[in-house]
Enzyme design. Structure first.
Site, PDB file in Angstrom:
ATOM      1  CB  THR A 197      34.309  -3.811  66.388  1.00 39.07           C
ATOM      2  OG1 THR A 197      35.443  -3.632  67.552  1.00 39.07           O
ATOM      3  CG2 THR A 197      33.052  -3.884  67.217  1.00 39.07           C
TER       4      THR A 197
ATOM      5  CD  GLN B 186      41.565  -4.412  70.447  1.00 40.49           C
ATOM      6  OE1 GLN B 186      40.804  -4.433  70.236  1.00 40.49           O
ATOM      7  NE2 GLN B 186      42.357  -3.892  69.624  1.00 40.49           N
TER       8      GLN B 186
ATOM      9  CG  HIS C  67      41.649  -1.609  71.883  1.00 39.26           C
ATOM     10  ND1 HIS C  67      42.105  -0.336  71.287  1.00 39.26           N
ATOM     11  CD2 HIS C  67      40.502  -1.846  71.316  1.00 39.26           C
ATOM     12  CE1 HIS C  67      41.944  -0.308  70.225  1.00 39.26           C
ATOM     13  NE2 HIS C  67      40.299  -0.507  70.083  1.00 39.26           N
TER      14      HIS C  67
ATOM     15  CG  HIS D   5      41.863   2.978  67.087  1.00 36.99           C
ATOM     16  ND1 HIS D   5      42.033   1.529  66.789  1.00 36.99           N
ATOM     17  CD2 HIS D   5      42.393   3.569  66.150  1.00 36.99           C
ATOM     18  CE1 HIS D   5      42.053   1.612  65.391  1.00 36.99           C
ATOM     19  NE2 HIS D   5      42.952   2.674  65.723  1.00 36.99           N
TER      20      HIS D   5
ATOM     21  CE1 TYR E 115      35.698   3.166  71.378  1.00 34.95           C
ATOM     22  CE2 TYR E 115      37.814   2.511  70.630  1.00 34.95           C
ATOM     23  CZ  TYR E 115      36.330   2.654  70.166  1.00 34.95           C
ATOM     24  OH  TYR E 115      35.680   3.144  68.871  1.00 34.95           O
TER      25      TYR E 115
HETATM   26  C1  FMN Z   1      34.565  -2.791  61.031  1.00 32.76           C
HETATM   27  C2  FMN Z   1      35.749  -2.409  61.573  1.00 32.76           C
HETATM   28  C3  FMN Z   1      36.009  -2.771  62.976  1.00 32.76           C
HETATM   29  C4  FMN Z   1      37.187  -2.234  64.092  1.00 32.76           C
HETATM   30  N1  FMN Z   1      37.112  -3.263  65.281  1.00 32.76           N
HETATM   31  C5  FMN Z   1      38.016  -3.138  65.971  1.00 32.76           C
HETATM   32  C6  FMN Z   1      38.569  -3.269  67.383  1.00 32.76           C
HETATM   33  O1  FMN Z   1      37.969  -3.985  67.513  1.00 32.76           O
HETATM   34  N2  FMN Z   1      40.107  -3.389  67.410  1.00 32.76           N
HETATM   35  C7  FMN Z   1      41.045  -2.148  67.162  1.00 32.76           C
HETATM   36  O2  FMN Z   1      41.047  -2.057  68.096  1.00 32.76           O
HETATM   37  N3  FMN Z   1      40.339  -1.453  66.040  1.00 32.76           N
HETATM   38  C8  FMN Z   1      39.308  -1.822  65.583  1.00 32.76           C
HETATM   39  N4  FMN Z   1      39.208  -1.777  63.793  1.00 32.76           N
HETATM   40  C9  FMN Z   1      40.025  -1.240  62.989  1.00 32.76           C
HETATM   41  C10 FMN Z   1      41.229  -2.046  62.764  1.00 32.76           C
HETATM   42  O3  FMN Z   1      42.335  -3.222  62.755  1.00 32.76           O
HETATM   43  C11 FMN Z   1      42.101  -1.810  61.575  1.00 32.76           C
HETATM   44  O4  FMN Z   1      43.434  -1.133  61.965  1.00 32.76           O
HETATM   45  C12 FMN Z   1      41.665  -0.418  60.547  1.00 32.76           C
HETATM   46  O5  FMN Z   1      40.679  -1.194  59.643  1.00 32.76           O
HETATM   47  C13 FMN Z   1      43.024  -0.146  59.258  1.00 32.76           C
HETATM   48  O6  FMN Z   1      42.977  -1.628  58.415  1.00 32.76           O
HETATM   49  P1  FMN Z   1      42.509  -2.030  56.617  1.00 32.76           P
HETATM   50  O7  FMN Z   1      42.847  -0.639  56.397  1.00 32.76           O
HETATM   51  O8  FMN Z   1      43.478  -2.779  56.457  1.00 32.76           O
HETATM   52  O9  FMN Z   1      41.407  -2.360  56.876  1.00 32.76           O
HETATM   53  C14 FMN Z   1      37.995  -1.989  63.056  1.00 32.76           C
HETATM   54  C15 FMN Z   1      38.069  -1.212  62.061  1.00 32.76           C
HETATM   55  C16 FMN Z   1      37.386  -1.652  61.061  1.00 32.76           C
HETATM   56  C17 FMN Z   1      36.315  -1.347  59.657  1.00 32.76           C
END
Ligand code: FMN
Length: 372
Positions: free
Chosen positions: A29, A102, A179, A182, A184
């Site tokens: 996001t 998504q 999705h 998390h 939702y």
């Molecule tokens: C800025 C940001 C936005 C995110 N938005 C979403 C999202 O829209 N949908 C989702 O399922 N997870 C979202 N996440 C979680 C990420 O998809 C991911 O699972 C999380 O960052 C952990 O992975 P990483 O350690 O590689 O960053 C978001 C995470 C971050 C940091």
């Protein structure tokens, strides 16, 4: 496999898609879609991260006007939104990328200002989420007490997901990721910390999973199982959505998903990452991985080495990267060369700026020179 083969850089056949490597852009996001409409600047952002045969998952995208809970997040329920996605999807395809959308509904993680006519957000429950202190420690996100959906309203929400999936295909996406993670709406139904219903959508594990599986079934019937993935986080408790038996929940879900033959299951690791240190938990995703018959994607806290290990050991088929892919548009190339990574800047994750913290993370200098 030669001794210098990098597991993350090996090809993989995901259903009908020929992926050339295993490094997936996790859904992120970015809150730059004004009025819930994807903007021109997303063309550059996604195409920067696209590679030939690389899988990208678009940021969470609302399925209806009650689905939203954050400023400037995109939707896919109107014609205008579908049209706005088209050039973004085209740009990813031009670079040979595979692009999934998504689709989400935030449920009770919302407030009056995001809802049509200022109405309360909807959920499986009428219990509100407690105010959350954001990462900066100052901002407090407040959520309105939700309205509990009546049993007979639930098929309407399932239908919103079905139409959104059809719209995603109309916009050119190769498929959708539901999705279900998390905290939702779908996760609110799945988890016994939230779901306090007494109808056929609450109580037993089977009943709590019914809403998610009805959505899967409706979307499979609409666009085909070969274009459907789902994201789950049975072990996470974001937004007060924990479960008393996540092992059973995860296994029940993947076994049920097998009946629909969907393309992939994308699961968030049961890890807790504390500032600067990783705290491992006694759980892992192996039982889910072994039970699921489609492509298995893992995410959360992976670096290059751990991703390679996950692939070479057979723990996962693909690894999704969030923050490091956000900050390194050429992540597959950097992993190939074992090049240093740009650091991500948390302060610009969610600002509305169309460039800063969005499309201005640099590519590897050597490659940039070659291109110019
Ligand atoms: C800025 C940001 C936005 C995110 N938005 C979403 C999202 O829209 N949908 C989702 O399922 N997870 C979202 N996440 C979680 C990420 O998809 C991911 O699972 C999380 O960052 C952990 O992975 P990483 O350690 O590689 O960053 C978001 C995470 C971050 C940091």
């Amino acid at each position: 496999m030669g001794s210098d083969t990098i597991p993350l850089l090996t090809p993989y056949k995901m259903g009908n898609f020929d992926l050339s490597h295993r490094i997936v852009l996790a859904p992120l996001t970015r809150q730059r879609s004004f009025n819930s409409i994807p903007q021109q600047h997303a063309i550059l952002y996604y195409s920067q991260r696209a590679s030939k045969g690389g899988l990208l998952i678009a940021e969470a995208t609302g399925v209806s006007d009650t689905a939203q809970g954050y400023p400037n997040t995109p939707g896919i329920w109107t014609k205008e939104q579908v049209e706005a996605w088209k050039p973004i999807v085209d740009a990813v395809h031009e670079k040979g990328g595979v692009f999934f959308c998504q689709i989400w509904h935030v449920g009770r993680v919302s407030n009056y200002e995001f809802q049509p006519n200022g109405q309360p957000p909807i959920s499986c429950t009428d219990k509100p989420v407690a105010p959350q202190v954001r990462a900066n420690g100052i901002d407090v996100a407040k959520f309105a007490p939700p309205r509990r959906l009546a049993t007979e309203e639930i098929p309407l929400i399932v239908n919103n997901f079905r139409v959104a999936a059809r719209n995603a295909i109309e916009a050119g996406f190769d498929g959708v990721e539901i999705h279900g993670a998390h905290g939702y709406l779908i996760d609110q139904f799945l988890k016994d910390q939230v779901n306090d219903r007494t109808d056929k959508y609450g109580g037993s594990l089977e009943n709590r999973c019914r809403f998610a599986l009805e959505i899967v079934e409706a979307i499979v019937n609409e666009i085909g199982a070969d274009k459907v993935g789902i994201r789950l986080s049975p072990y996470a408790n974001y937004m007060e959505s924990g479960d008393s038996n996540p092992d059973a929940l995860g296994l029940y879900m993947v076994n049920s998903l097998n009946k629909f033959g969907i393309l992939y299951c994308h699961v968030v690791e049961p890890r807790m990452v504390k500032v600067g240190e990783k705290v491992e938990t006694p759980h892992n995703l192996l039982p889910m991985r072994n039970a699921f018959r489609g492509t298995f994607i893992v995410a959360e806290g992976y670096n290059r080495e751990e991703g390679n290990k996950a692939i070479s050991s057979g723990y996962a088929d693909l690894v999704a990267y969030g923050r490091v892919f956000l900050a390194n548009p050429d992540l597959p190339r950097r992993f190939e060369l074992d090049a240093p990574l740009n650091r991500y800047n948390r302060d610009t994750f969610y600002i509305p700026d169309p460039v800063i913290g969005y499309t201005d993370y640099p590519f590897l200098q050597s490659d940039a020179q070659k291109e110019s």
